[in-house]
Design an enzyme around this catalytic site. Structure first.
Site, PDB file in Angstrom:
ATOM      1  N   TRP A 101       0.823  -1.214   0.000  1.00  0.00           N
ATOM      2  CA  TRP A 101       0.000   0.000   0.000  1.00  0.00           C
ATOM      3  C   TRP A 101       0.849   1.253   0.000  1.00  0.00           C
ATOM      4  O   TRP A 101       0.472   2.270  -0.593  1.00  0.00           O
ATOM      5  CB  TRP A 101      -1.010  -0.022   1.154  1.00  0.00           C
ATOM      6  CG  TRP A 101      -2.037  -1.090   0.915  1.00  0.00           C
ATOM      7  CD1 TRP A 101      -2.221  -2.235   1.640  1.00  0.00           C
ATOM      8  CD2 TRP A 101      -2.988  -1.142  -0.162  1.00  0.00           C
ATOM      9  NE1 TRP A 101      -3.223  -2.986   1.081  1.00  0.00           N
ATOM     10  CE2 TRP A 101      -3.715  -2.358  -0.019  1.00  0.00           C
ATOM     11  CE3 TRP A 101      -3.304  -0.307  -1.225  1.00  0.00           C
ATOM     12  CZ2 TRP A 101      -4.732  -2.728  -0.904  1.00  0.00           C
ATOM     13  CZ3 TRP A 101      -4.315  -0.682  -2.109  1.00  0.00           C
ATOM     14  CH2 TRP A 101      -5.018  -1.875  -1.940  1.00  0.00           C
ATOM     15  N   ASP A 170      -1.569   6.897   6.034  1.00  0.00           N
ATOM     16  CA  ASP A 170      -2.653   6.030   5.573  1.00  0.00           C
ATOM     17  C   ASP A 170      -2.922   5.058   6.713  1.00  0.00           C
ATOM     18  O   ASP A 170      -2.138   4.157   6.973  1.00  0.00           O
ATOM     19  CB  ASP A 170      -2.221   5.282   4.305  1.00  0.00           C
ATOM     20  CG  ASP A 170      -3.252   4.242   3.858  1.00  0.00           C
ATOM     21  OD1 ASP A 170      -4.302   4.113   4.520  1.00  0.00           O
ATOM     22  OD2 ASP A 170      -2.995   3.554   2.854  1.00  0.00           O
ATOM     23  N   LYS A 194     -12.664  -1.443   7.235  1.00  0.00           N
ATOM     24  CA  LYS A 194     -12.006  -2.371   8.168  1.00  0.00           C
ATOM     25  C   LYS A 194     -12.445  -2.085   9.609  1.00  0.00           C
ATOM     26  O   LYS A 194     -13.141  -2.879  10.216  1.00  0.00           O
ATOM     27  CB  LYS A 194     -10.492  -2.292   8.010  1.00  0.00           C
ATOM     28  CG  LYS A 194     -10.068  -2.698   6.586  1.00  0.00           C
ATOM     29  CD  LYS A 194      -8.820  -2.015   6.176  1.00  0.00           C
ATOM     30  CE  LYS A 194      -8.564  -1.977   4.692  1.00  0.00           C
ATOM     31  NZ  LYS A 194      -8.692  -3.197   3.945  1.00  0.00           N
TER      32      LYS A 194
HETATM   33  C1  LIG Z   1      -3.517   0.242   4.105  1.00  0.00           C
HETATM   34  C2  LIG Z   1      -4.427   0.351   2.920  1.00  0.00           C
HETATM   35  N1  LIG Z   1      -4.369   1.437   2.143  1.00  0.00           N
HETATM   36  C3  LIG Z   1      -5.164   1.586   1.077  1.00  0.00           C
HETATM   37  C4  LIG Z   1      -6.071   0.621   0.728  1.00  0.00           C
HETATM   38  C5  LIG Z   1      -6.940   0.822  -0.481  1.00  0.00           C
HETATM   39  O1  LIG Z   1      -8.197   1.128  -0.036  1.00  0.00           O
HETATM   40  P1  LIG Z   1      -9.440   1.346  -1.003  1.00  0.00           P
HETATM   41  O2  LIG Z   1      -9.757   0.029  -1.599  1.00  0.00           O
HETATM   42  O3  LIG Z   1     -10.486   1.842  -0.051  1.00  0.00           O
HETATM   43  O4  LIG Z   1      -9.077   2.355  -2.018  1.00  0.00           O
HETATM   44  C6  LIG Z   1      -6.193  -0.524   1.505  1.00  0.00           C
HETATM   45  C7  LIG Z   1      -7.175  -1.574   1.141  1.00  0.00           C
HETATM   46  O5  LIG Z   1      -7.211  -2.647   1.644  1.00  0.00           O
HETATM   47  C8  LIG Z   1      -5.342  -0.667   2.625  1.00  0.00           C
HETATM   48  O6  LIG Z   1      -5.416  -1.753   3.389  1.00  0.00           O
END
Ligand SMILES: Cc1ncc(COP(=O)(O)O)c(C=O)c1O
Length: 359
Positions: A101, A170, A194
């Site tokens: 991520w 994030d 989550k």
């Molecule tokens: C730490 C993290 N950042 C970003 C995301 C991406 O999120 P989204 O699918 O809401 O764009 C996720 C998705 O699992 C994540 O776990």
């Protein structure tokens, strides 16, 4: 049969909240309609929206000079909208790379500004880089990190020191899992699916003074200052997700807030890691002990030929969604706030029995 849902996100929500939502589903607020069938500008919904924000502010102790925004687009949208809101073209920003991520965030920011890697866990991503080894760049507009890598199961257990540079995080997969000193951050963002509520809602917490005007090409619905000025109702917000997040916040308060969550989350993670470490190598977690995630516990089987049998038997025992992310393989158990210790004990009991029969 009791089902335990270890999904990484969208993830299990507290059973009590789901029951309440079911009870209110068709006739909410004694109005004869569902909450998702009323105007976001109605008095009744505005009360829900404001209460959710107030409860989130209380839970996290968010200082008054921070906006709390209820947006759409997921955390992935924020990967681009954070730089669009906080930087001008050519400006330098620092990112810490700890896995999947972080890399996504870095790629998106790289199209909009000059990204420097202040630290890189690199390779297998089984640790967080030691802060003594970070190389922050001169004049960076902000420093971004991913507090919990949902796929790798790697988590920061302390807030990094940003030395005066606004810290951006994030926190999609560990927000609300323990107390947080929000004042140490310039901006925090998190997808809801989550620890907050259903998918479709994204929370951004941002210090007011950081917003000096988004880039002109930024759509108004993602311009943080404009959204804040309209109370996150510049257009139609995801009302049902907002309502449900509000129920989750009230549930968290009833549980004793984030200090109680921290104690519960620590115990759950310790219970599962102890079962993995105590399995004589039948199960293995390769993350450095100090960086092991409390939220997403990854593990592999010594004999990967047993993966299919493990997952099948787990399913049959009511233990759902344990398959690891497709980029990593193996197993992953996500233990967000809504997972009680009993669920983790059911999993560890199953793991011991499986290892005894197949080891
Ligand atoms: C730490 C993290 N950042 C970003 C995301 C991406 O999120 P989204 O699918 O809401 O764009 C996720 C998705 O699992 C994540 O776990």
């Amino acid at each position: 049969m009791q089902i335990w849902n270890f999904a990484p996100g969208p993830a299990a929500l507290p059973a009590e909240v789901m029951r309440q939502a079911r009870e209110e589903f068709l006739d909410w607020n004694q109005g004869g309609t569902s909450v998702m069938e009323v105007s976001h500008r109605s008095k009744a919904f505005l009360r829900v929206a404001q209460e959710a924000e107030a409860d989130l502010r209380a839970l996290l102790g968010i200082p008054a000079d921070y906006h709390v925004l209820f947006l759409q687009g997921g955390a992935s949208a924020q990967f681009a909208f954070v730089p669009l809101n906080l930087t001008v073209p050519g400006e330098r920003v620092d990112y810490v790379n700890t896995g999947h991520w972080s890399r996504k965030a870095i790629e998106a920011a790289g199209r909009l500004c000059r990204v420097q890697l202040a630290a890189d866990a690199g390779g297998a991503y089984t640790s967080v880089p030691r802060q003594a080894d970070w190389a922050p760049s001169e004049g960076a507009r902000y420093l971004h990190y991913t507090s919990n890598e949902t796929i790798g199961g790697v988590q920061f257990h302390a807030v990094p020191e940003a030395h005066g540079v606004p810290l951006v995080a994030d926190m999609s997969s560990d927000i609300l899992s323990r107390p947080l000193e929000v004042a140490r951050f310039g901006l925090i963002y998190a997808g809801a699916q989550k620890n907050i509520g259903p998918a479709g809602l994204t929370i951004v917490i941002v210090q007011r003074e950081l917003l000096r005007g988004a880039r002109p090409e930024t759509p108004a619905v993602f311009d943080y200052a404009k959204v804040a000025a309209e109370g996150s109702m510049l257009n139609t917000p995801p009302t049902f997700a907002w309502y449900l997040a509000g129920l989750v916040f009230k549930w968290l308060k009833r549980q004793g807030g984030l200090a109680a969550m921290e104690a519960a989350n620590r115990l759950k993670a310790e219970t599962l890691y102890a079962a993995i470490d105590g399995s004589d190598g039948f199960y293995r977690n390769s993350v450095e002990p100090g960086a092991r995630s409390w939220m997403n516990v990854t593990f592999t089987l010594r004999d990967t030929a047993l993966d299919g049998a493990f997952l099948e038997a787990a399913e049959a025992a009511g233990l759902r969604s344990l398959k690891g992310h497709r980029v990593l393989g193996g197993m992953r158990a996500s233990l967000y706030n809504s997972m009680p210790l009993a669920g983790v004990q059911a999993l560890t009991g199953f793991m011991r029995e499986f290892a005894r029969r197949r080891g």
